[in-house]
Scaffold this motif. Structure first.
Motif, PDB file in Angstrom:
ATOM      1  N   TYR A   1     -16.315  -0.236  -7.651  1.00  0.00           N
ATOM      2  CA  TYR A   1     -15.757   0.774  -6.490  1.00  0.00           C
ATOM      3  C   TYR A   1     -17.227   0.411  -5.788  1.00  0.00           C
ATOM      4  CZ  TYR A   1     -17.029   5.175  -3.906  1.00  0.00           C
ATOM      5  OH  TYR A   1     -17.000   6.135  -3.389  1.00  0.00           O
TER       6      TYR A   1
ATOM      7  N   PHE B   1      -8.410   4.793  -2.253  1.00  0.00           N
ATOM      8  CA  PHE B   1      -9.233   4.848  -1.389  1.00  0.00           C
ATOM      9  C   PHE B   1      -9.714   6.440  -1.615  1.00  0.00           C
ATOM     10  CE2 PHE B   1      -7.297   1.076  -0.658  1.00  0.00           C
ATOM     11  CZ  PHE B   1      -8.653   0.205  -0.479  1.00  0.00           C
TER      12      PHE B   1
ATOM     13  N   PHE C   1      -5.969   5.928   5.113  1.00  0.00           N
ATOM     14  CA  PHE C   1      -6.469   4.644   4.540  1.00  0.00           C
ATOM     15  C   PHE C   1      -5.716   3.509   4.857  1.00  0.00           C
ATOM     16  CE2 PHE C   1      -6.896   0.603   2.453  1.00  0.00           C
ATOM     17  CZ  PHE C   1      -8.218  -0.316   2.698  1.00  0.00           C
TER      18      PHE C   1
ATOM     19  N   LEU D   1      -5.856  -0.713  -6.331  1.00  0.00           N
ATOM     20  CA  LEU D   1      -6.792   0.035  -5.177  1.00  0.00           C
ATOM     21  C   LEU D   1      -7.066   0.784  -5.166  1.00  0.00           C
ATOM     22  CD1 LEU D   1      -7.475  -2.838  -2.890  1.00  0.00           C
ATOM     23  CD2 LEU D   1      -9.022  -2.744  -5.007  1.00  0.00           C
TER      24      LEU D   1
ATOM     25  N   THR E   1      -8.510  -2.853   8.041  1.00  0.00           N
ATOM     26  CA  THR E   1      -9.819  -3.122   7.471  1.00  0.00           C
ATOM     27  C   THR E   1     -10.613  -4.065   8.883  1.00  0.00           C
ATOM     28  OG1 THR E   1      -9.440  -5.266   6.071  1.00  0.00           O
ATOM     29  CG2 THR E   1      -8.899  -2.911   5.419  1.00  0.00           C
TER      30      THR E   1
ATOM     31  N   GLN F   1       0.666  -0.890  -0.249  1.00  0.00           N
ATOM     32  CA  GLN F   1      -0.079   0.264   0.044  1.00  0.00           C
ATOM     33  C   GLN F   1       0.881   1.337  -0.370  1.00  0.00           C
ATOM     34  OE1 GLN F   1      -2.963  -0.401   3.264  1.00  0.00           O
ATOM     35  NE2 GLN F   1      -0.633   0.649   4.792  1.00  0.00           N
TER      36      GLN F   1
ATOM     37  N   GLU G   1     -13.853   2.290  -2.445  1.00  0.00           N
ATOM     38  CA  GLU G   1     -12.939   1.984  -2.732  1.00  0.00           C
ATOM     39  C   GLU G   1     -12.935   1.494  -4.564  1.00  0.00           C
ATOM     40  OE1 GLU G   1     -11.718  -2.075  -1.342  1.00  0.00           O
ATOM     41  OE2 GLU G   1     -11.897  -3.016  -3.377  1.00  0.00           O
ATOM     42  N   TRP G   2     -12.360   2.461  -4.713  1.00  0.00           N
ATOM     43  CA  TRP G   2     -11.878   2.509  -6.685  1.00  0.00           C
ATOM     44  C   TRP G   2     -10.838   1.169  -6.963  1.00  0.00           C
ATOM     45  CZ3 TRP G   2      -9.161   3.360  -9.549  1.00  0.00           C
ATOM     46  CH2 TRP G   2      -8.884   4.201 -11.397  1.00  0.00           C
ATOM     47  N   ALA G   3     -11.383   0.745  -8.070  1.00  0.00           N
ATOM     48  CA  ALA G   3     -10.268  -0.296  -8.416  1.00  0.00           C
ATOM     49  C   ALA G   3     -10.190   0.147 -10.093  1.00  0.00           C
ATOM     50  CB  ALA G   3     -11.009  -1.158  -8.334  1.00  0.00           C
TER      51      ALA G   3
ATOM     52  N   ASN H   1       0.301   5.371   1.543  1.00  0.00           N
ATOM     53  CA  ASN H   1      -0.728   6.025   1.824  1.00  0.00           C
ATOM     54  C   ASN H   1       0.062   7.139   2.782  1.00  0.00           C
ATOM     55  OD1 ASN H   1       0.537   4.834   4.553  1.00  0.00           O
ATOM     56  ND2 ASN H   1      -1.865   3.905   5.234  1.00  0.00           N
TER      57      ASN H   1
ATOM     58  N   HIS I   1     -14.982  -1.271   4.926  1.00  0.00           N
ATOM     59  CA  HIS I   1     -13.811  -0.056   5.562  1.00  0.00           C
ATOM     60  C   HIS I   1     -15.081   1.109   5.654  1.00  0.00           C
ATOM     61  CE1 HIS I   1     -12.994  -0.195   1.590  1.00  0.00           C
ATOM     62  NE2 HIS I   1     -12.127  -1.684   1.117  1.00  0.00           N
TER      63      HIS I   1
ATOM     64  N   GLU J   1      -4.804  -0.502   4.773  1.00  0.00           N
ATOM     65  CA  GLU J   1      -5.316  -1.336   4.234  1.00  0.00           C
ATOM     66  C   GLU J   1      -5.369  -3.663   5.752  1.00  0.00           C
ATOM     67  OE1 GLU J   1      -6.417  -2.804   1.848  1.00  0.00           O
ATOM     68  OE2 GLU J   1      -6.455  -5.275   2.020  1.00  0.00           O
TER      69      GLU J   1
END
Ligand SMILES: *[C@@H]1O[C@H](CO)[C@@H](O)[C@H](O)[C@H]1NC(C)=O
Ligand SMILES: *[C@@H]1O[C@H](CO)[C@@H](O)[C@H](O)[C@H]1NC(C)=O
Ligand SMILES: *[C@@H]1O[C@H](CO)[C@@H](O)[C@H](O)[C@H]1NC(C)=O
Length: 440
Positions: free
Chosen positions: A190, A215, A220, A213, A225, A124, A158-160, A126, A154, A222
């Motif tokens: 999403y 956020f 955020f 992913l 969650t 990740q 979340e967009w992916a 962040n 979470h 990971e």
């Protein structure tokens, strides 16, 4: 961080210092109706440097890069991480237009700790890695065919974007509607904040799947969650039995701690969610970006997807941008939206203009993340010999930008000339419709 109210007089930085002296420029601007070159303001500050400030090398250059640009700088005498210096010419030998304090805005996922699990991995970025990225964070995840990122939820949306293979996703809404879909390479999903979902690698690609992913919260994490197994391992079994109205022995085999990512059997390609009395979600949680036609521009193309076409995607909008060698995403800013970029292929340079004479340039390549705070002026230039592809993600329901070209073309020329001292001929090249991308 910013030295508000301090004007640094330096020939190299006058183009940004000018804004500080707007008042004095305005007082020497002509009052008559016609503007001739003789009516241009006498310079109250020196002109900006004529140095074109090109990139001095690239990741493939067969040189030992030095901390030198023209007459500035000197060779490196101490130890040097040559591979990193080759990838970051704008850091070792910045353009002379860079100045002041802009926080680091580059994070390669290669520097993220990787969490290796049976069946896949995840890493990740962040706000801990890149403190400037307060509004958005990202995760790069890999699942082998059949492997599951377990049922969870979470506090962030979340967009992916699927980078390889295909991923089966499931979700259930607070109203008890459900949804299941297979998301192919280049397509999106999403899930709103708090809505439970699962991700699973399909057998479409024998190697499984990898995805990005993003956020809508820079903090955020990971690893924080809410996981199904983690929760049930921390509820008294007597309560579990009562909740589901079954004998406690039904839960003899639940895991004693979280699974997170674990191997399983690939889902069937025609899988359907269980019939819900509330029905399936009328709005899809996935979007076939790869099937969409791109808008073509000289030098590249763009696909924009926000909540006007992908209704559920209320907090994140994307522009998938393709730039040919030498082409550039024009100078622009996003009025209220933070931007988080992911580079898929090629090499780019980006300068963040942070007001008050602060500007800093970074170089990026596939697998890198860029972050541009709300309202910062910027461009994205393809500095390589190959196609540049990247995702421009905004924290918003509606994609918006302000084009420098369009702004100046639609402002009275007299006003523009009073600021920049440019000719009518030059202004006639400014574009009243956004160029979006400019060619070489
Ligand atoms: C699967 O991975 C192997 C090893 O990286 C690679 O050689 C092969 O081309 C991949 N197969 C597909 C279908 O992507
Ligand atoms: C995409 O463009 C092709 C060729 O111009 C056209 O046939 C097709 O209908 C377009 N698809 C969409 C979804 O607009
Ligand atoms: C592009 O190609 C030219 C000519 O082959 C070469 O000099 C230059 O280093 C290349 N640039 C990149 C970014 O690879």
């Amino acid at each position: 961080m910013r030295r508000v109210g301090t004007v640094t007089w330096n020939k190299l930085f006058v183009s940004v210092v000018c804004s500080v002296t707007l008042a004095s420029l305005a007082t020497c601007a002509p009052t008559g109706s016609s503007v001739s070159s003789s009516a241009l303001p006498s310079p109250t500050v020196p002109y900006a440097s004529d140095d074109p400030n090109v990139e001095l090398w690239n990741a493939h250059s067969d040189i030992t890069p030095e901390a030198m640009r023209g007459r500035l700088g000197a060779t490196v005498l101490g130890p040097q991480n040559v591979m990193l210096d080759l990838q970051n010419p704008s850091i070792l030998a910045p353009p002379s237009t860079d100045h002041g304090a802009v926080s680091n805005a580059k994070w390669p996922f290669s520097l993220s700790h990787n969490r290796l699990q049976t069946g896949g991995w995840s890493r990740q970025q962040n706000v801990e890695d890149m403190p400037i990225s307060t509004e958005m964070a990202g995760v790069n995840m890999r699942l082998e065919a059949g492997a599951i990122r377990e049922l969870h939820w979470h506090t962030a949306g979340e967009w992916a974007y699927v980078l390889k293979g295909s991923t089966q996703v499931t979700t259930v809404t607070p109203d008890g509607q459900n949804y299941l879909a297979t998301v192919n390479q280049g397509d999106l999903w999403y899930f709103p904040a708090g809505q439970p979902h699962s991700l699973q690698g399909t057998a479409d690609n024998p190697n499984g799947t990898e995805f990005l992913l993003v956020f809508d919260n820079g903090a955020f994490d990971e690893d924080s969650t809410f996981l199904l197994t983690d929760w049930l391992a921390h509820v008294p079994k007597e309560v579990l039995a009562k909740n589901f109205q079954v004998d406690q022995s039904a839960f003899d085999s639940i895991p004693g701690r979280e699974l997170y990512i674990f191997p399983s059997v690939p889902p069937k390609s025609n899988a359907q969610p269980p019939a819900s009395p509330q029905g399936q979600s009328p709005e899809p949680y996935t979007f076939p970006l790869s099937q969409m036609n791109a808008t073509q521009f000289p030098g590249g193309s763009v696909k924009v997807v926000d909540s006007t076409v992908f209704k559920v995607s209320k907090t994140i909008a994307v522009a998938e941008v393709m730039l040919e060698p030498g082409a550039m995403r024009e100078l622009h800013w996003h009025p209220t939206q933070a931007e988080w970029d992911y580079f898929i292929e090629g090499t780019a340079r980006v300068t963040l203009f942070a007001a008050n004479a602060n500007a800093r340039t970074f170089d990026y390549q596939g697998g890198d993340v860029a972050y541009i705070p709300q309202s910062y002026g910027h461009y994205v230039e393809n500095t390589g010999n190959t196609t540049l592809r990247y995702l421009e993600l905004l924290k918003t329901d509606k994609f918006q930008d302000v084009s420098l070209n369009q702004w100046l073309a639609l402002t009275p020329p007299q006003l523009v000339k009073a600021h920049l001292g440019v000719s009518d001929e030059t202004i006639s090249h400014f574009r009243k419709t956004k160029p979006v991308i400019v060619g070489q």
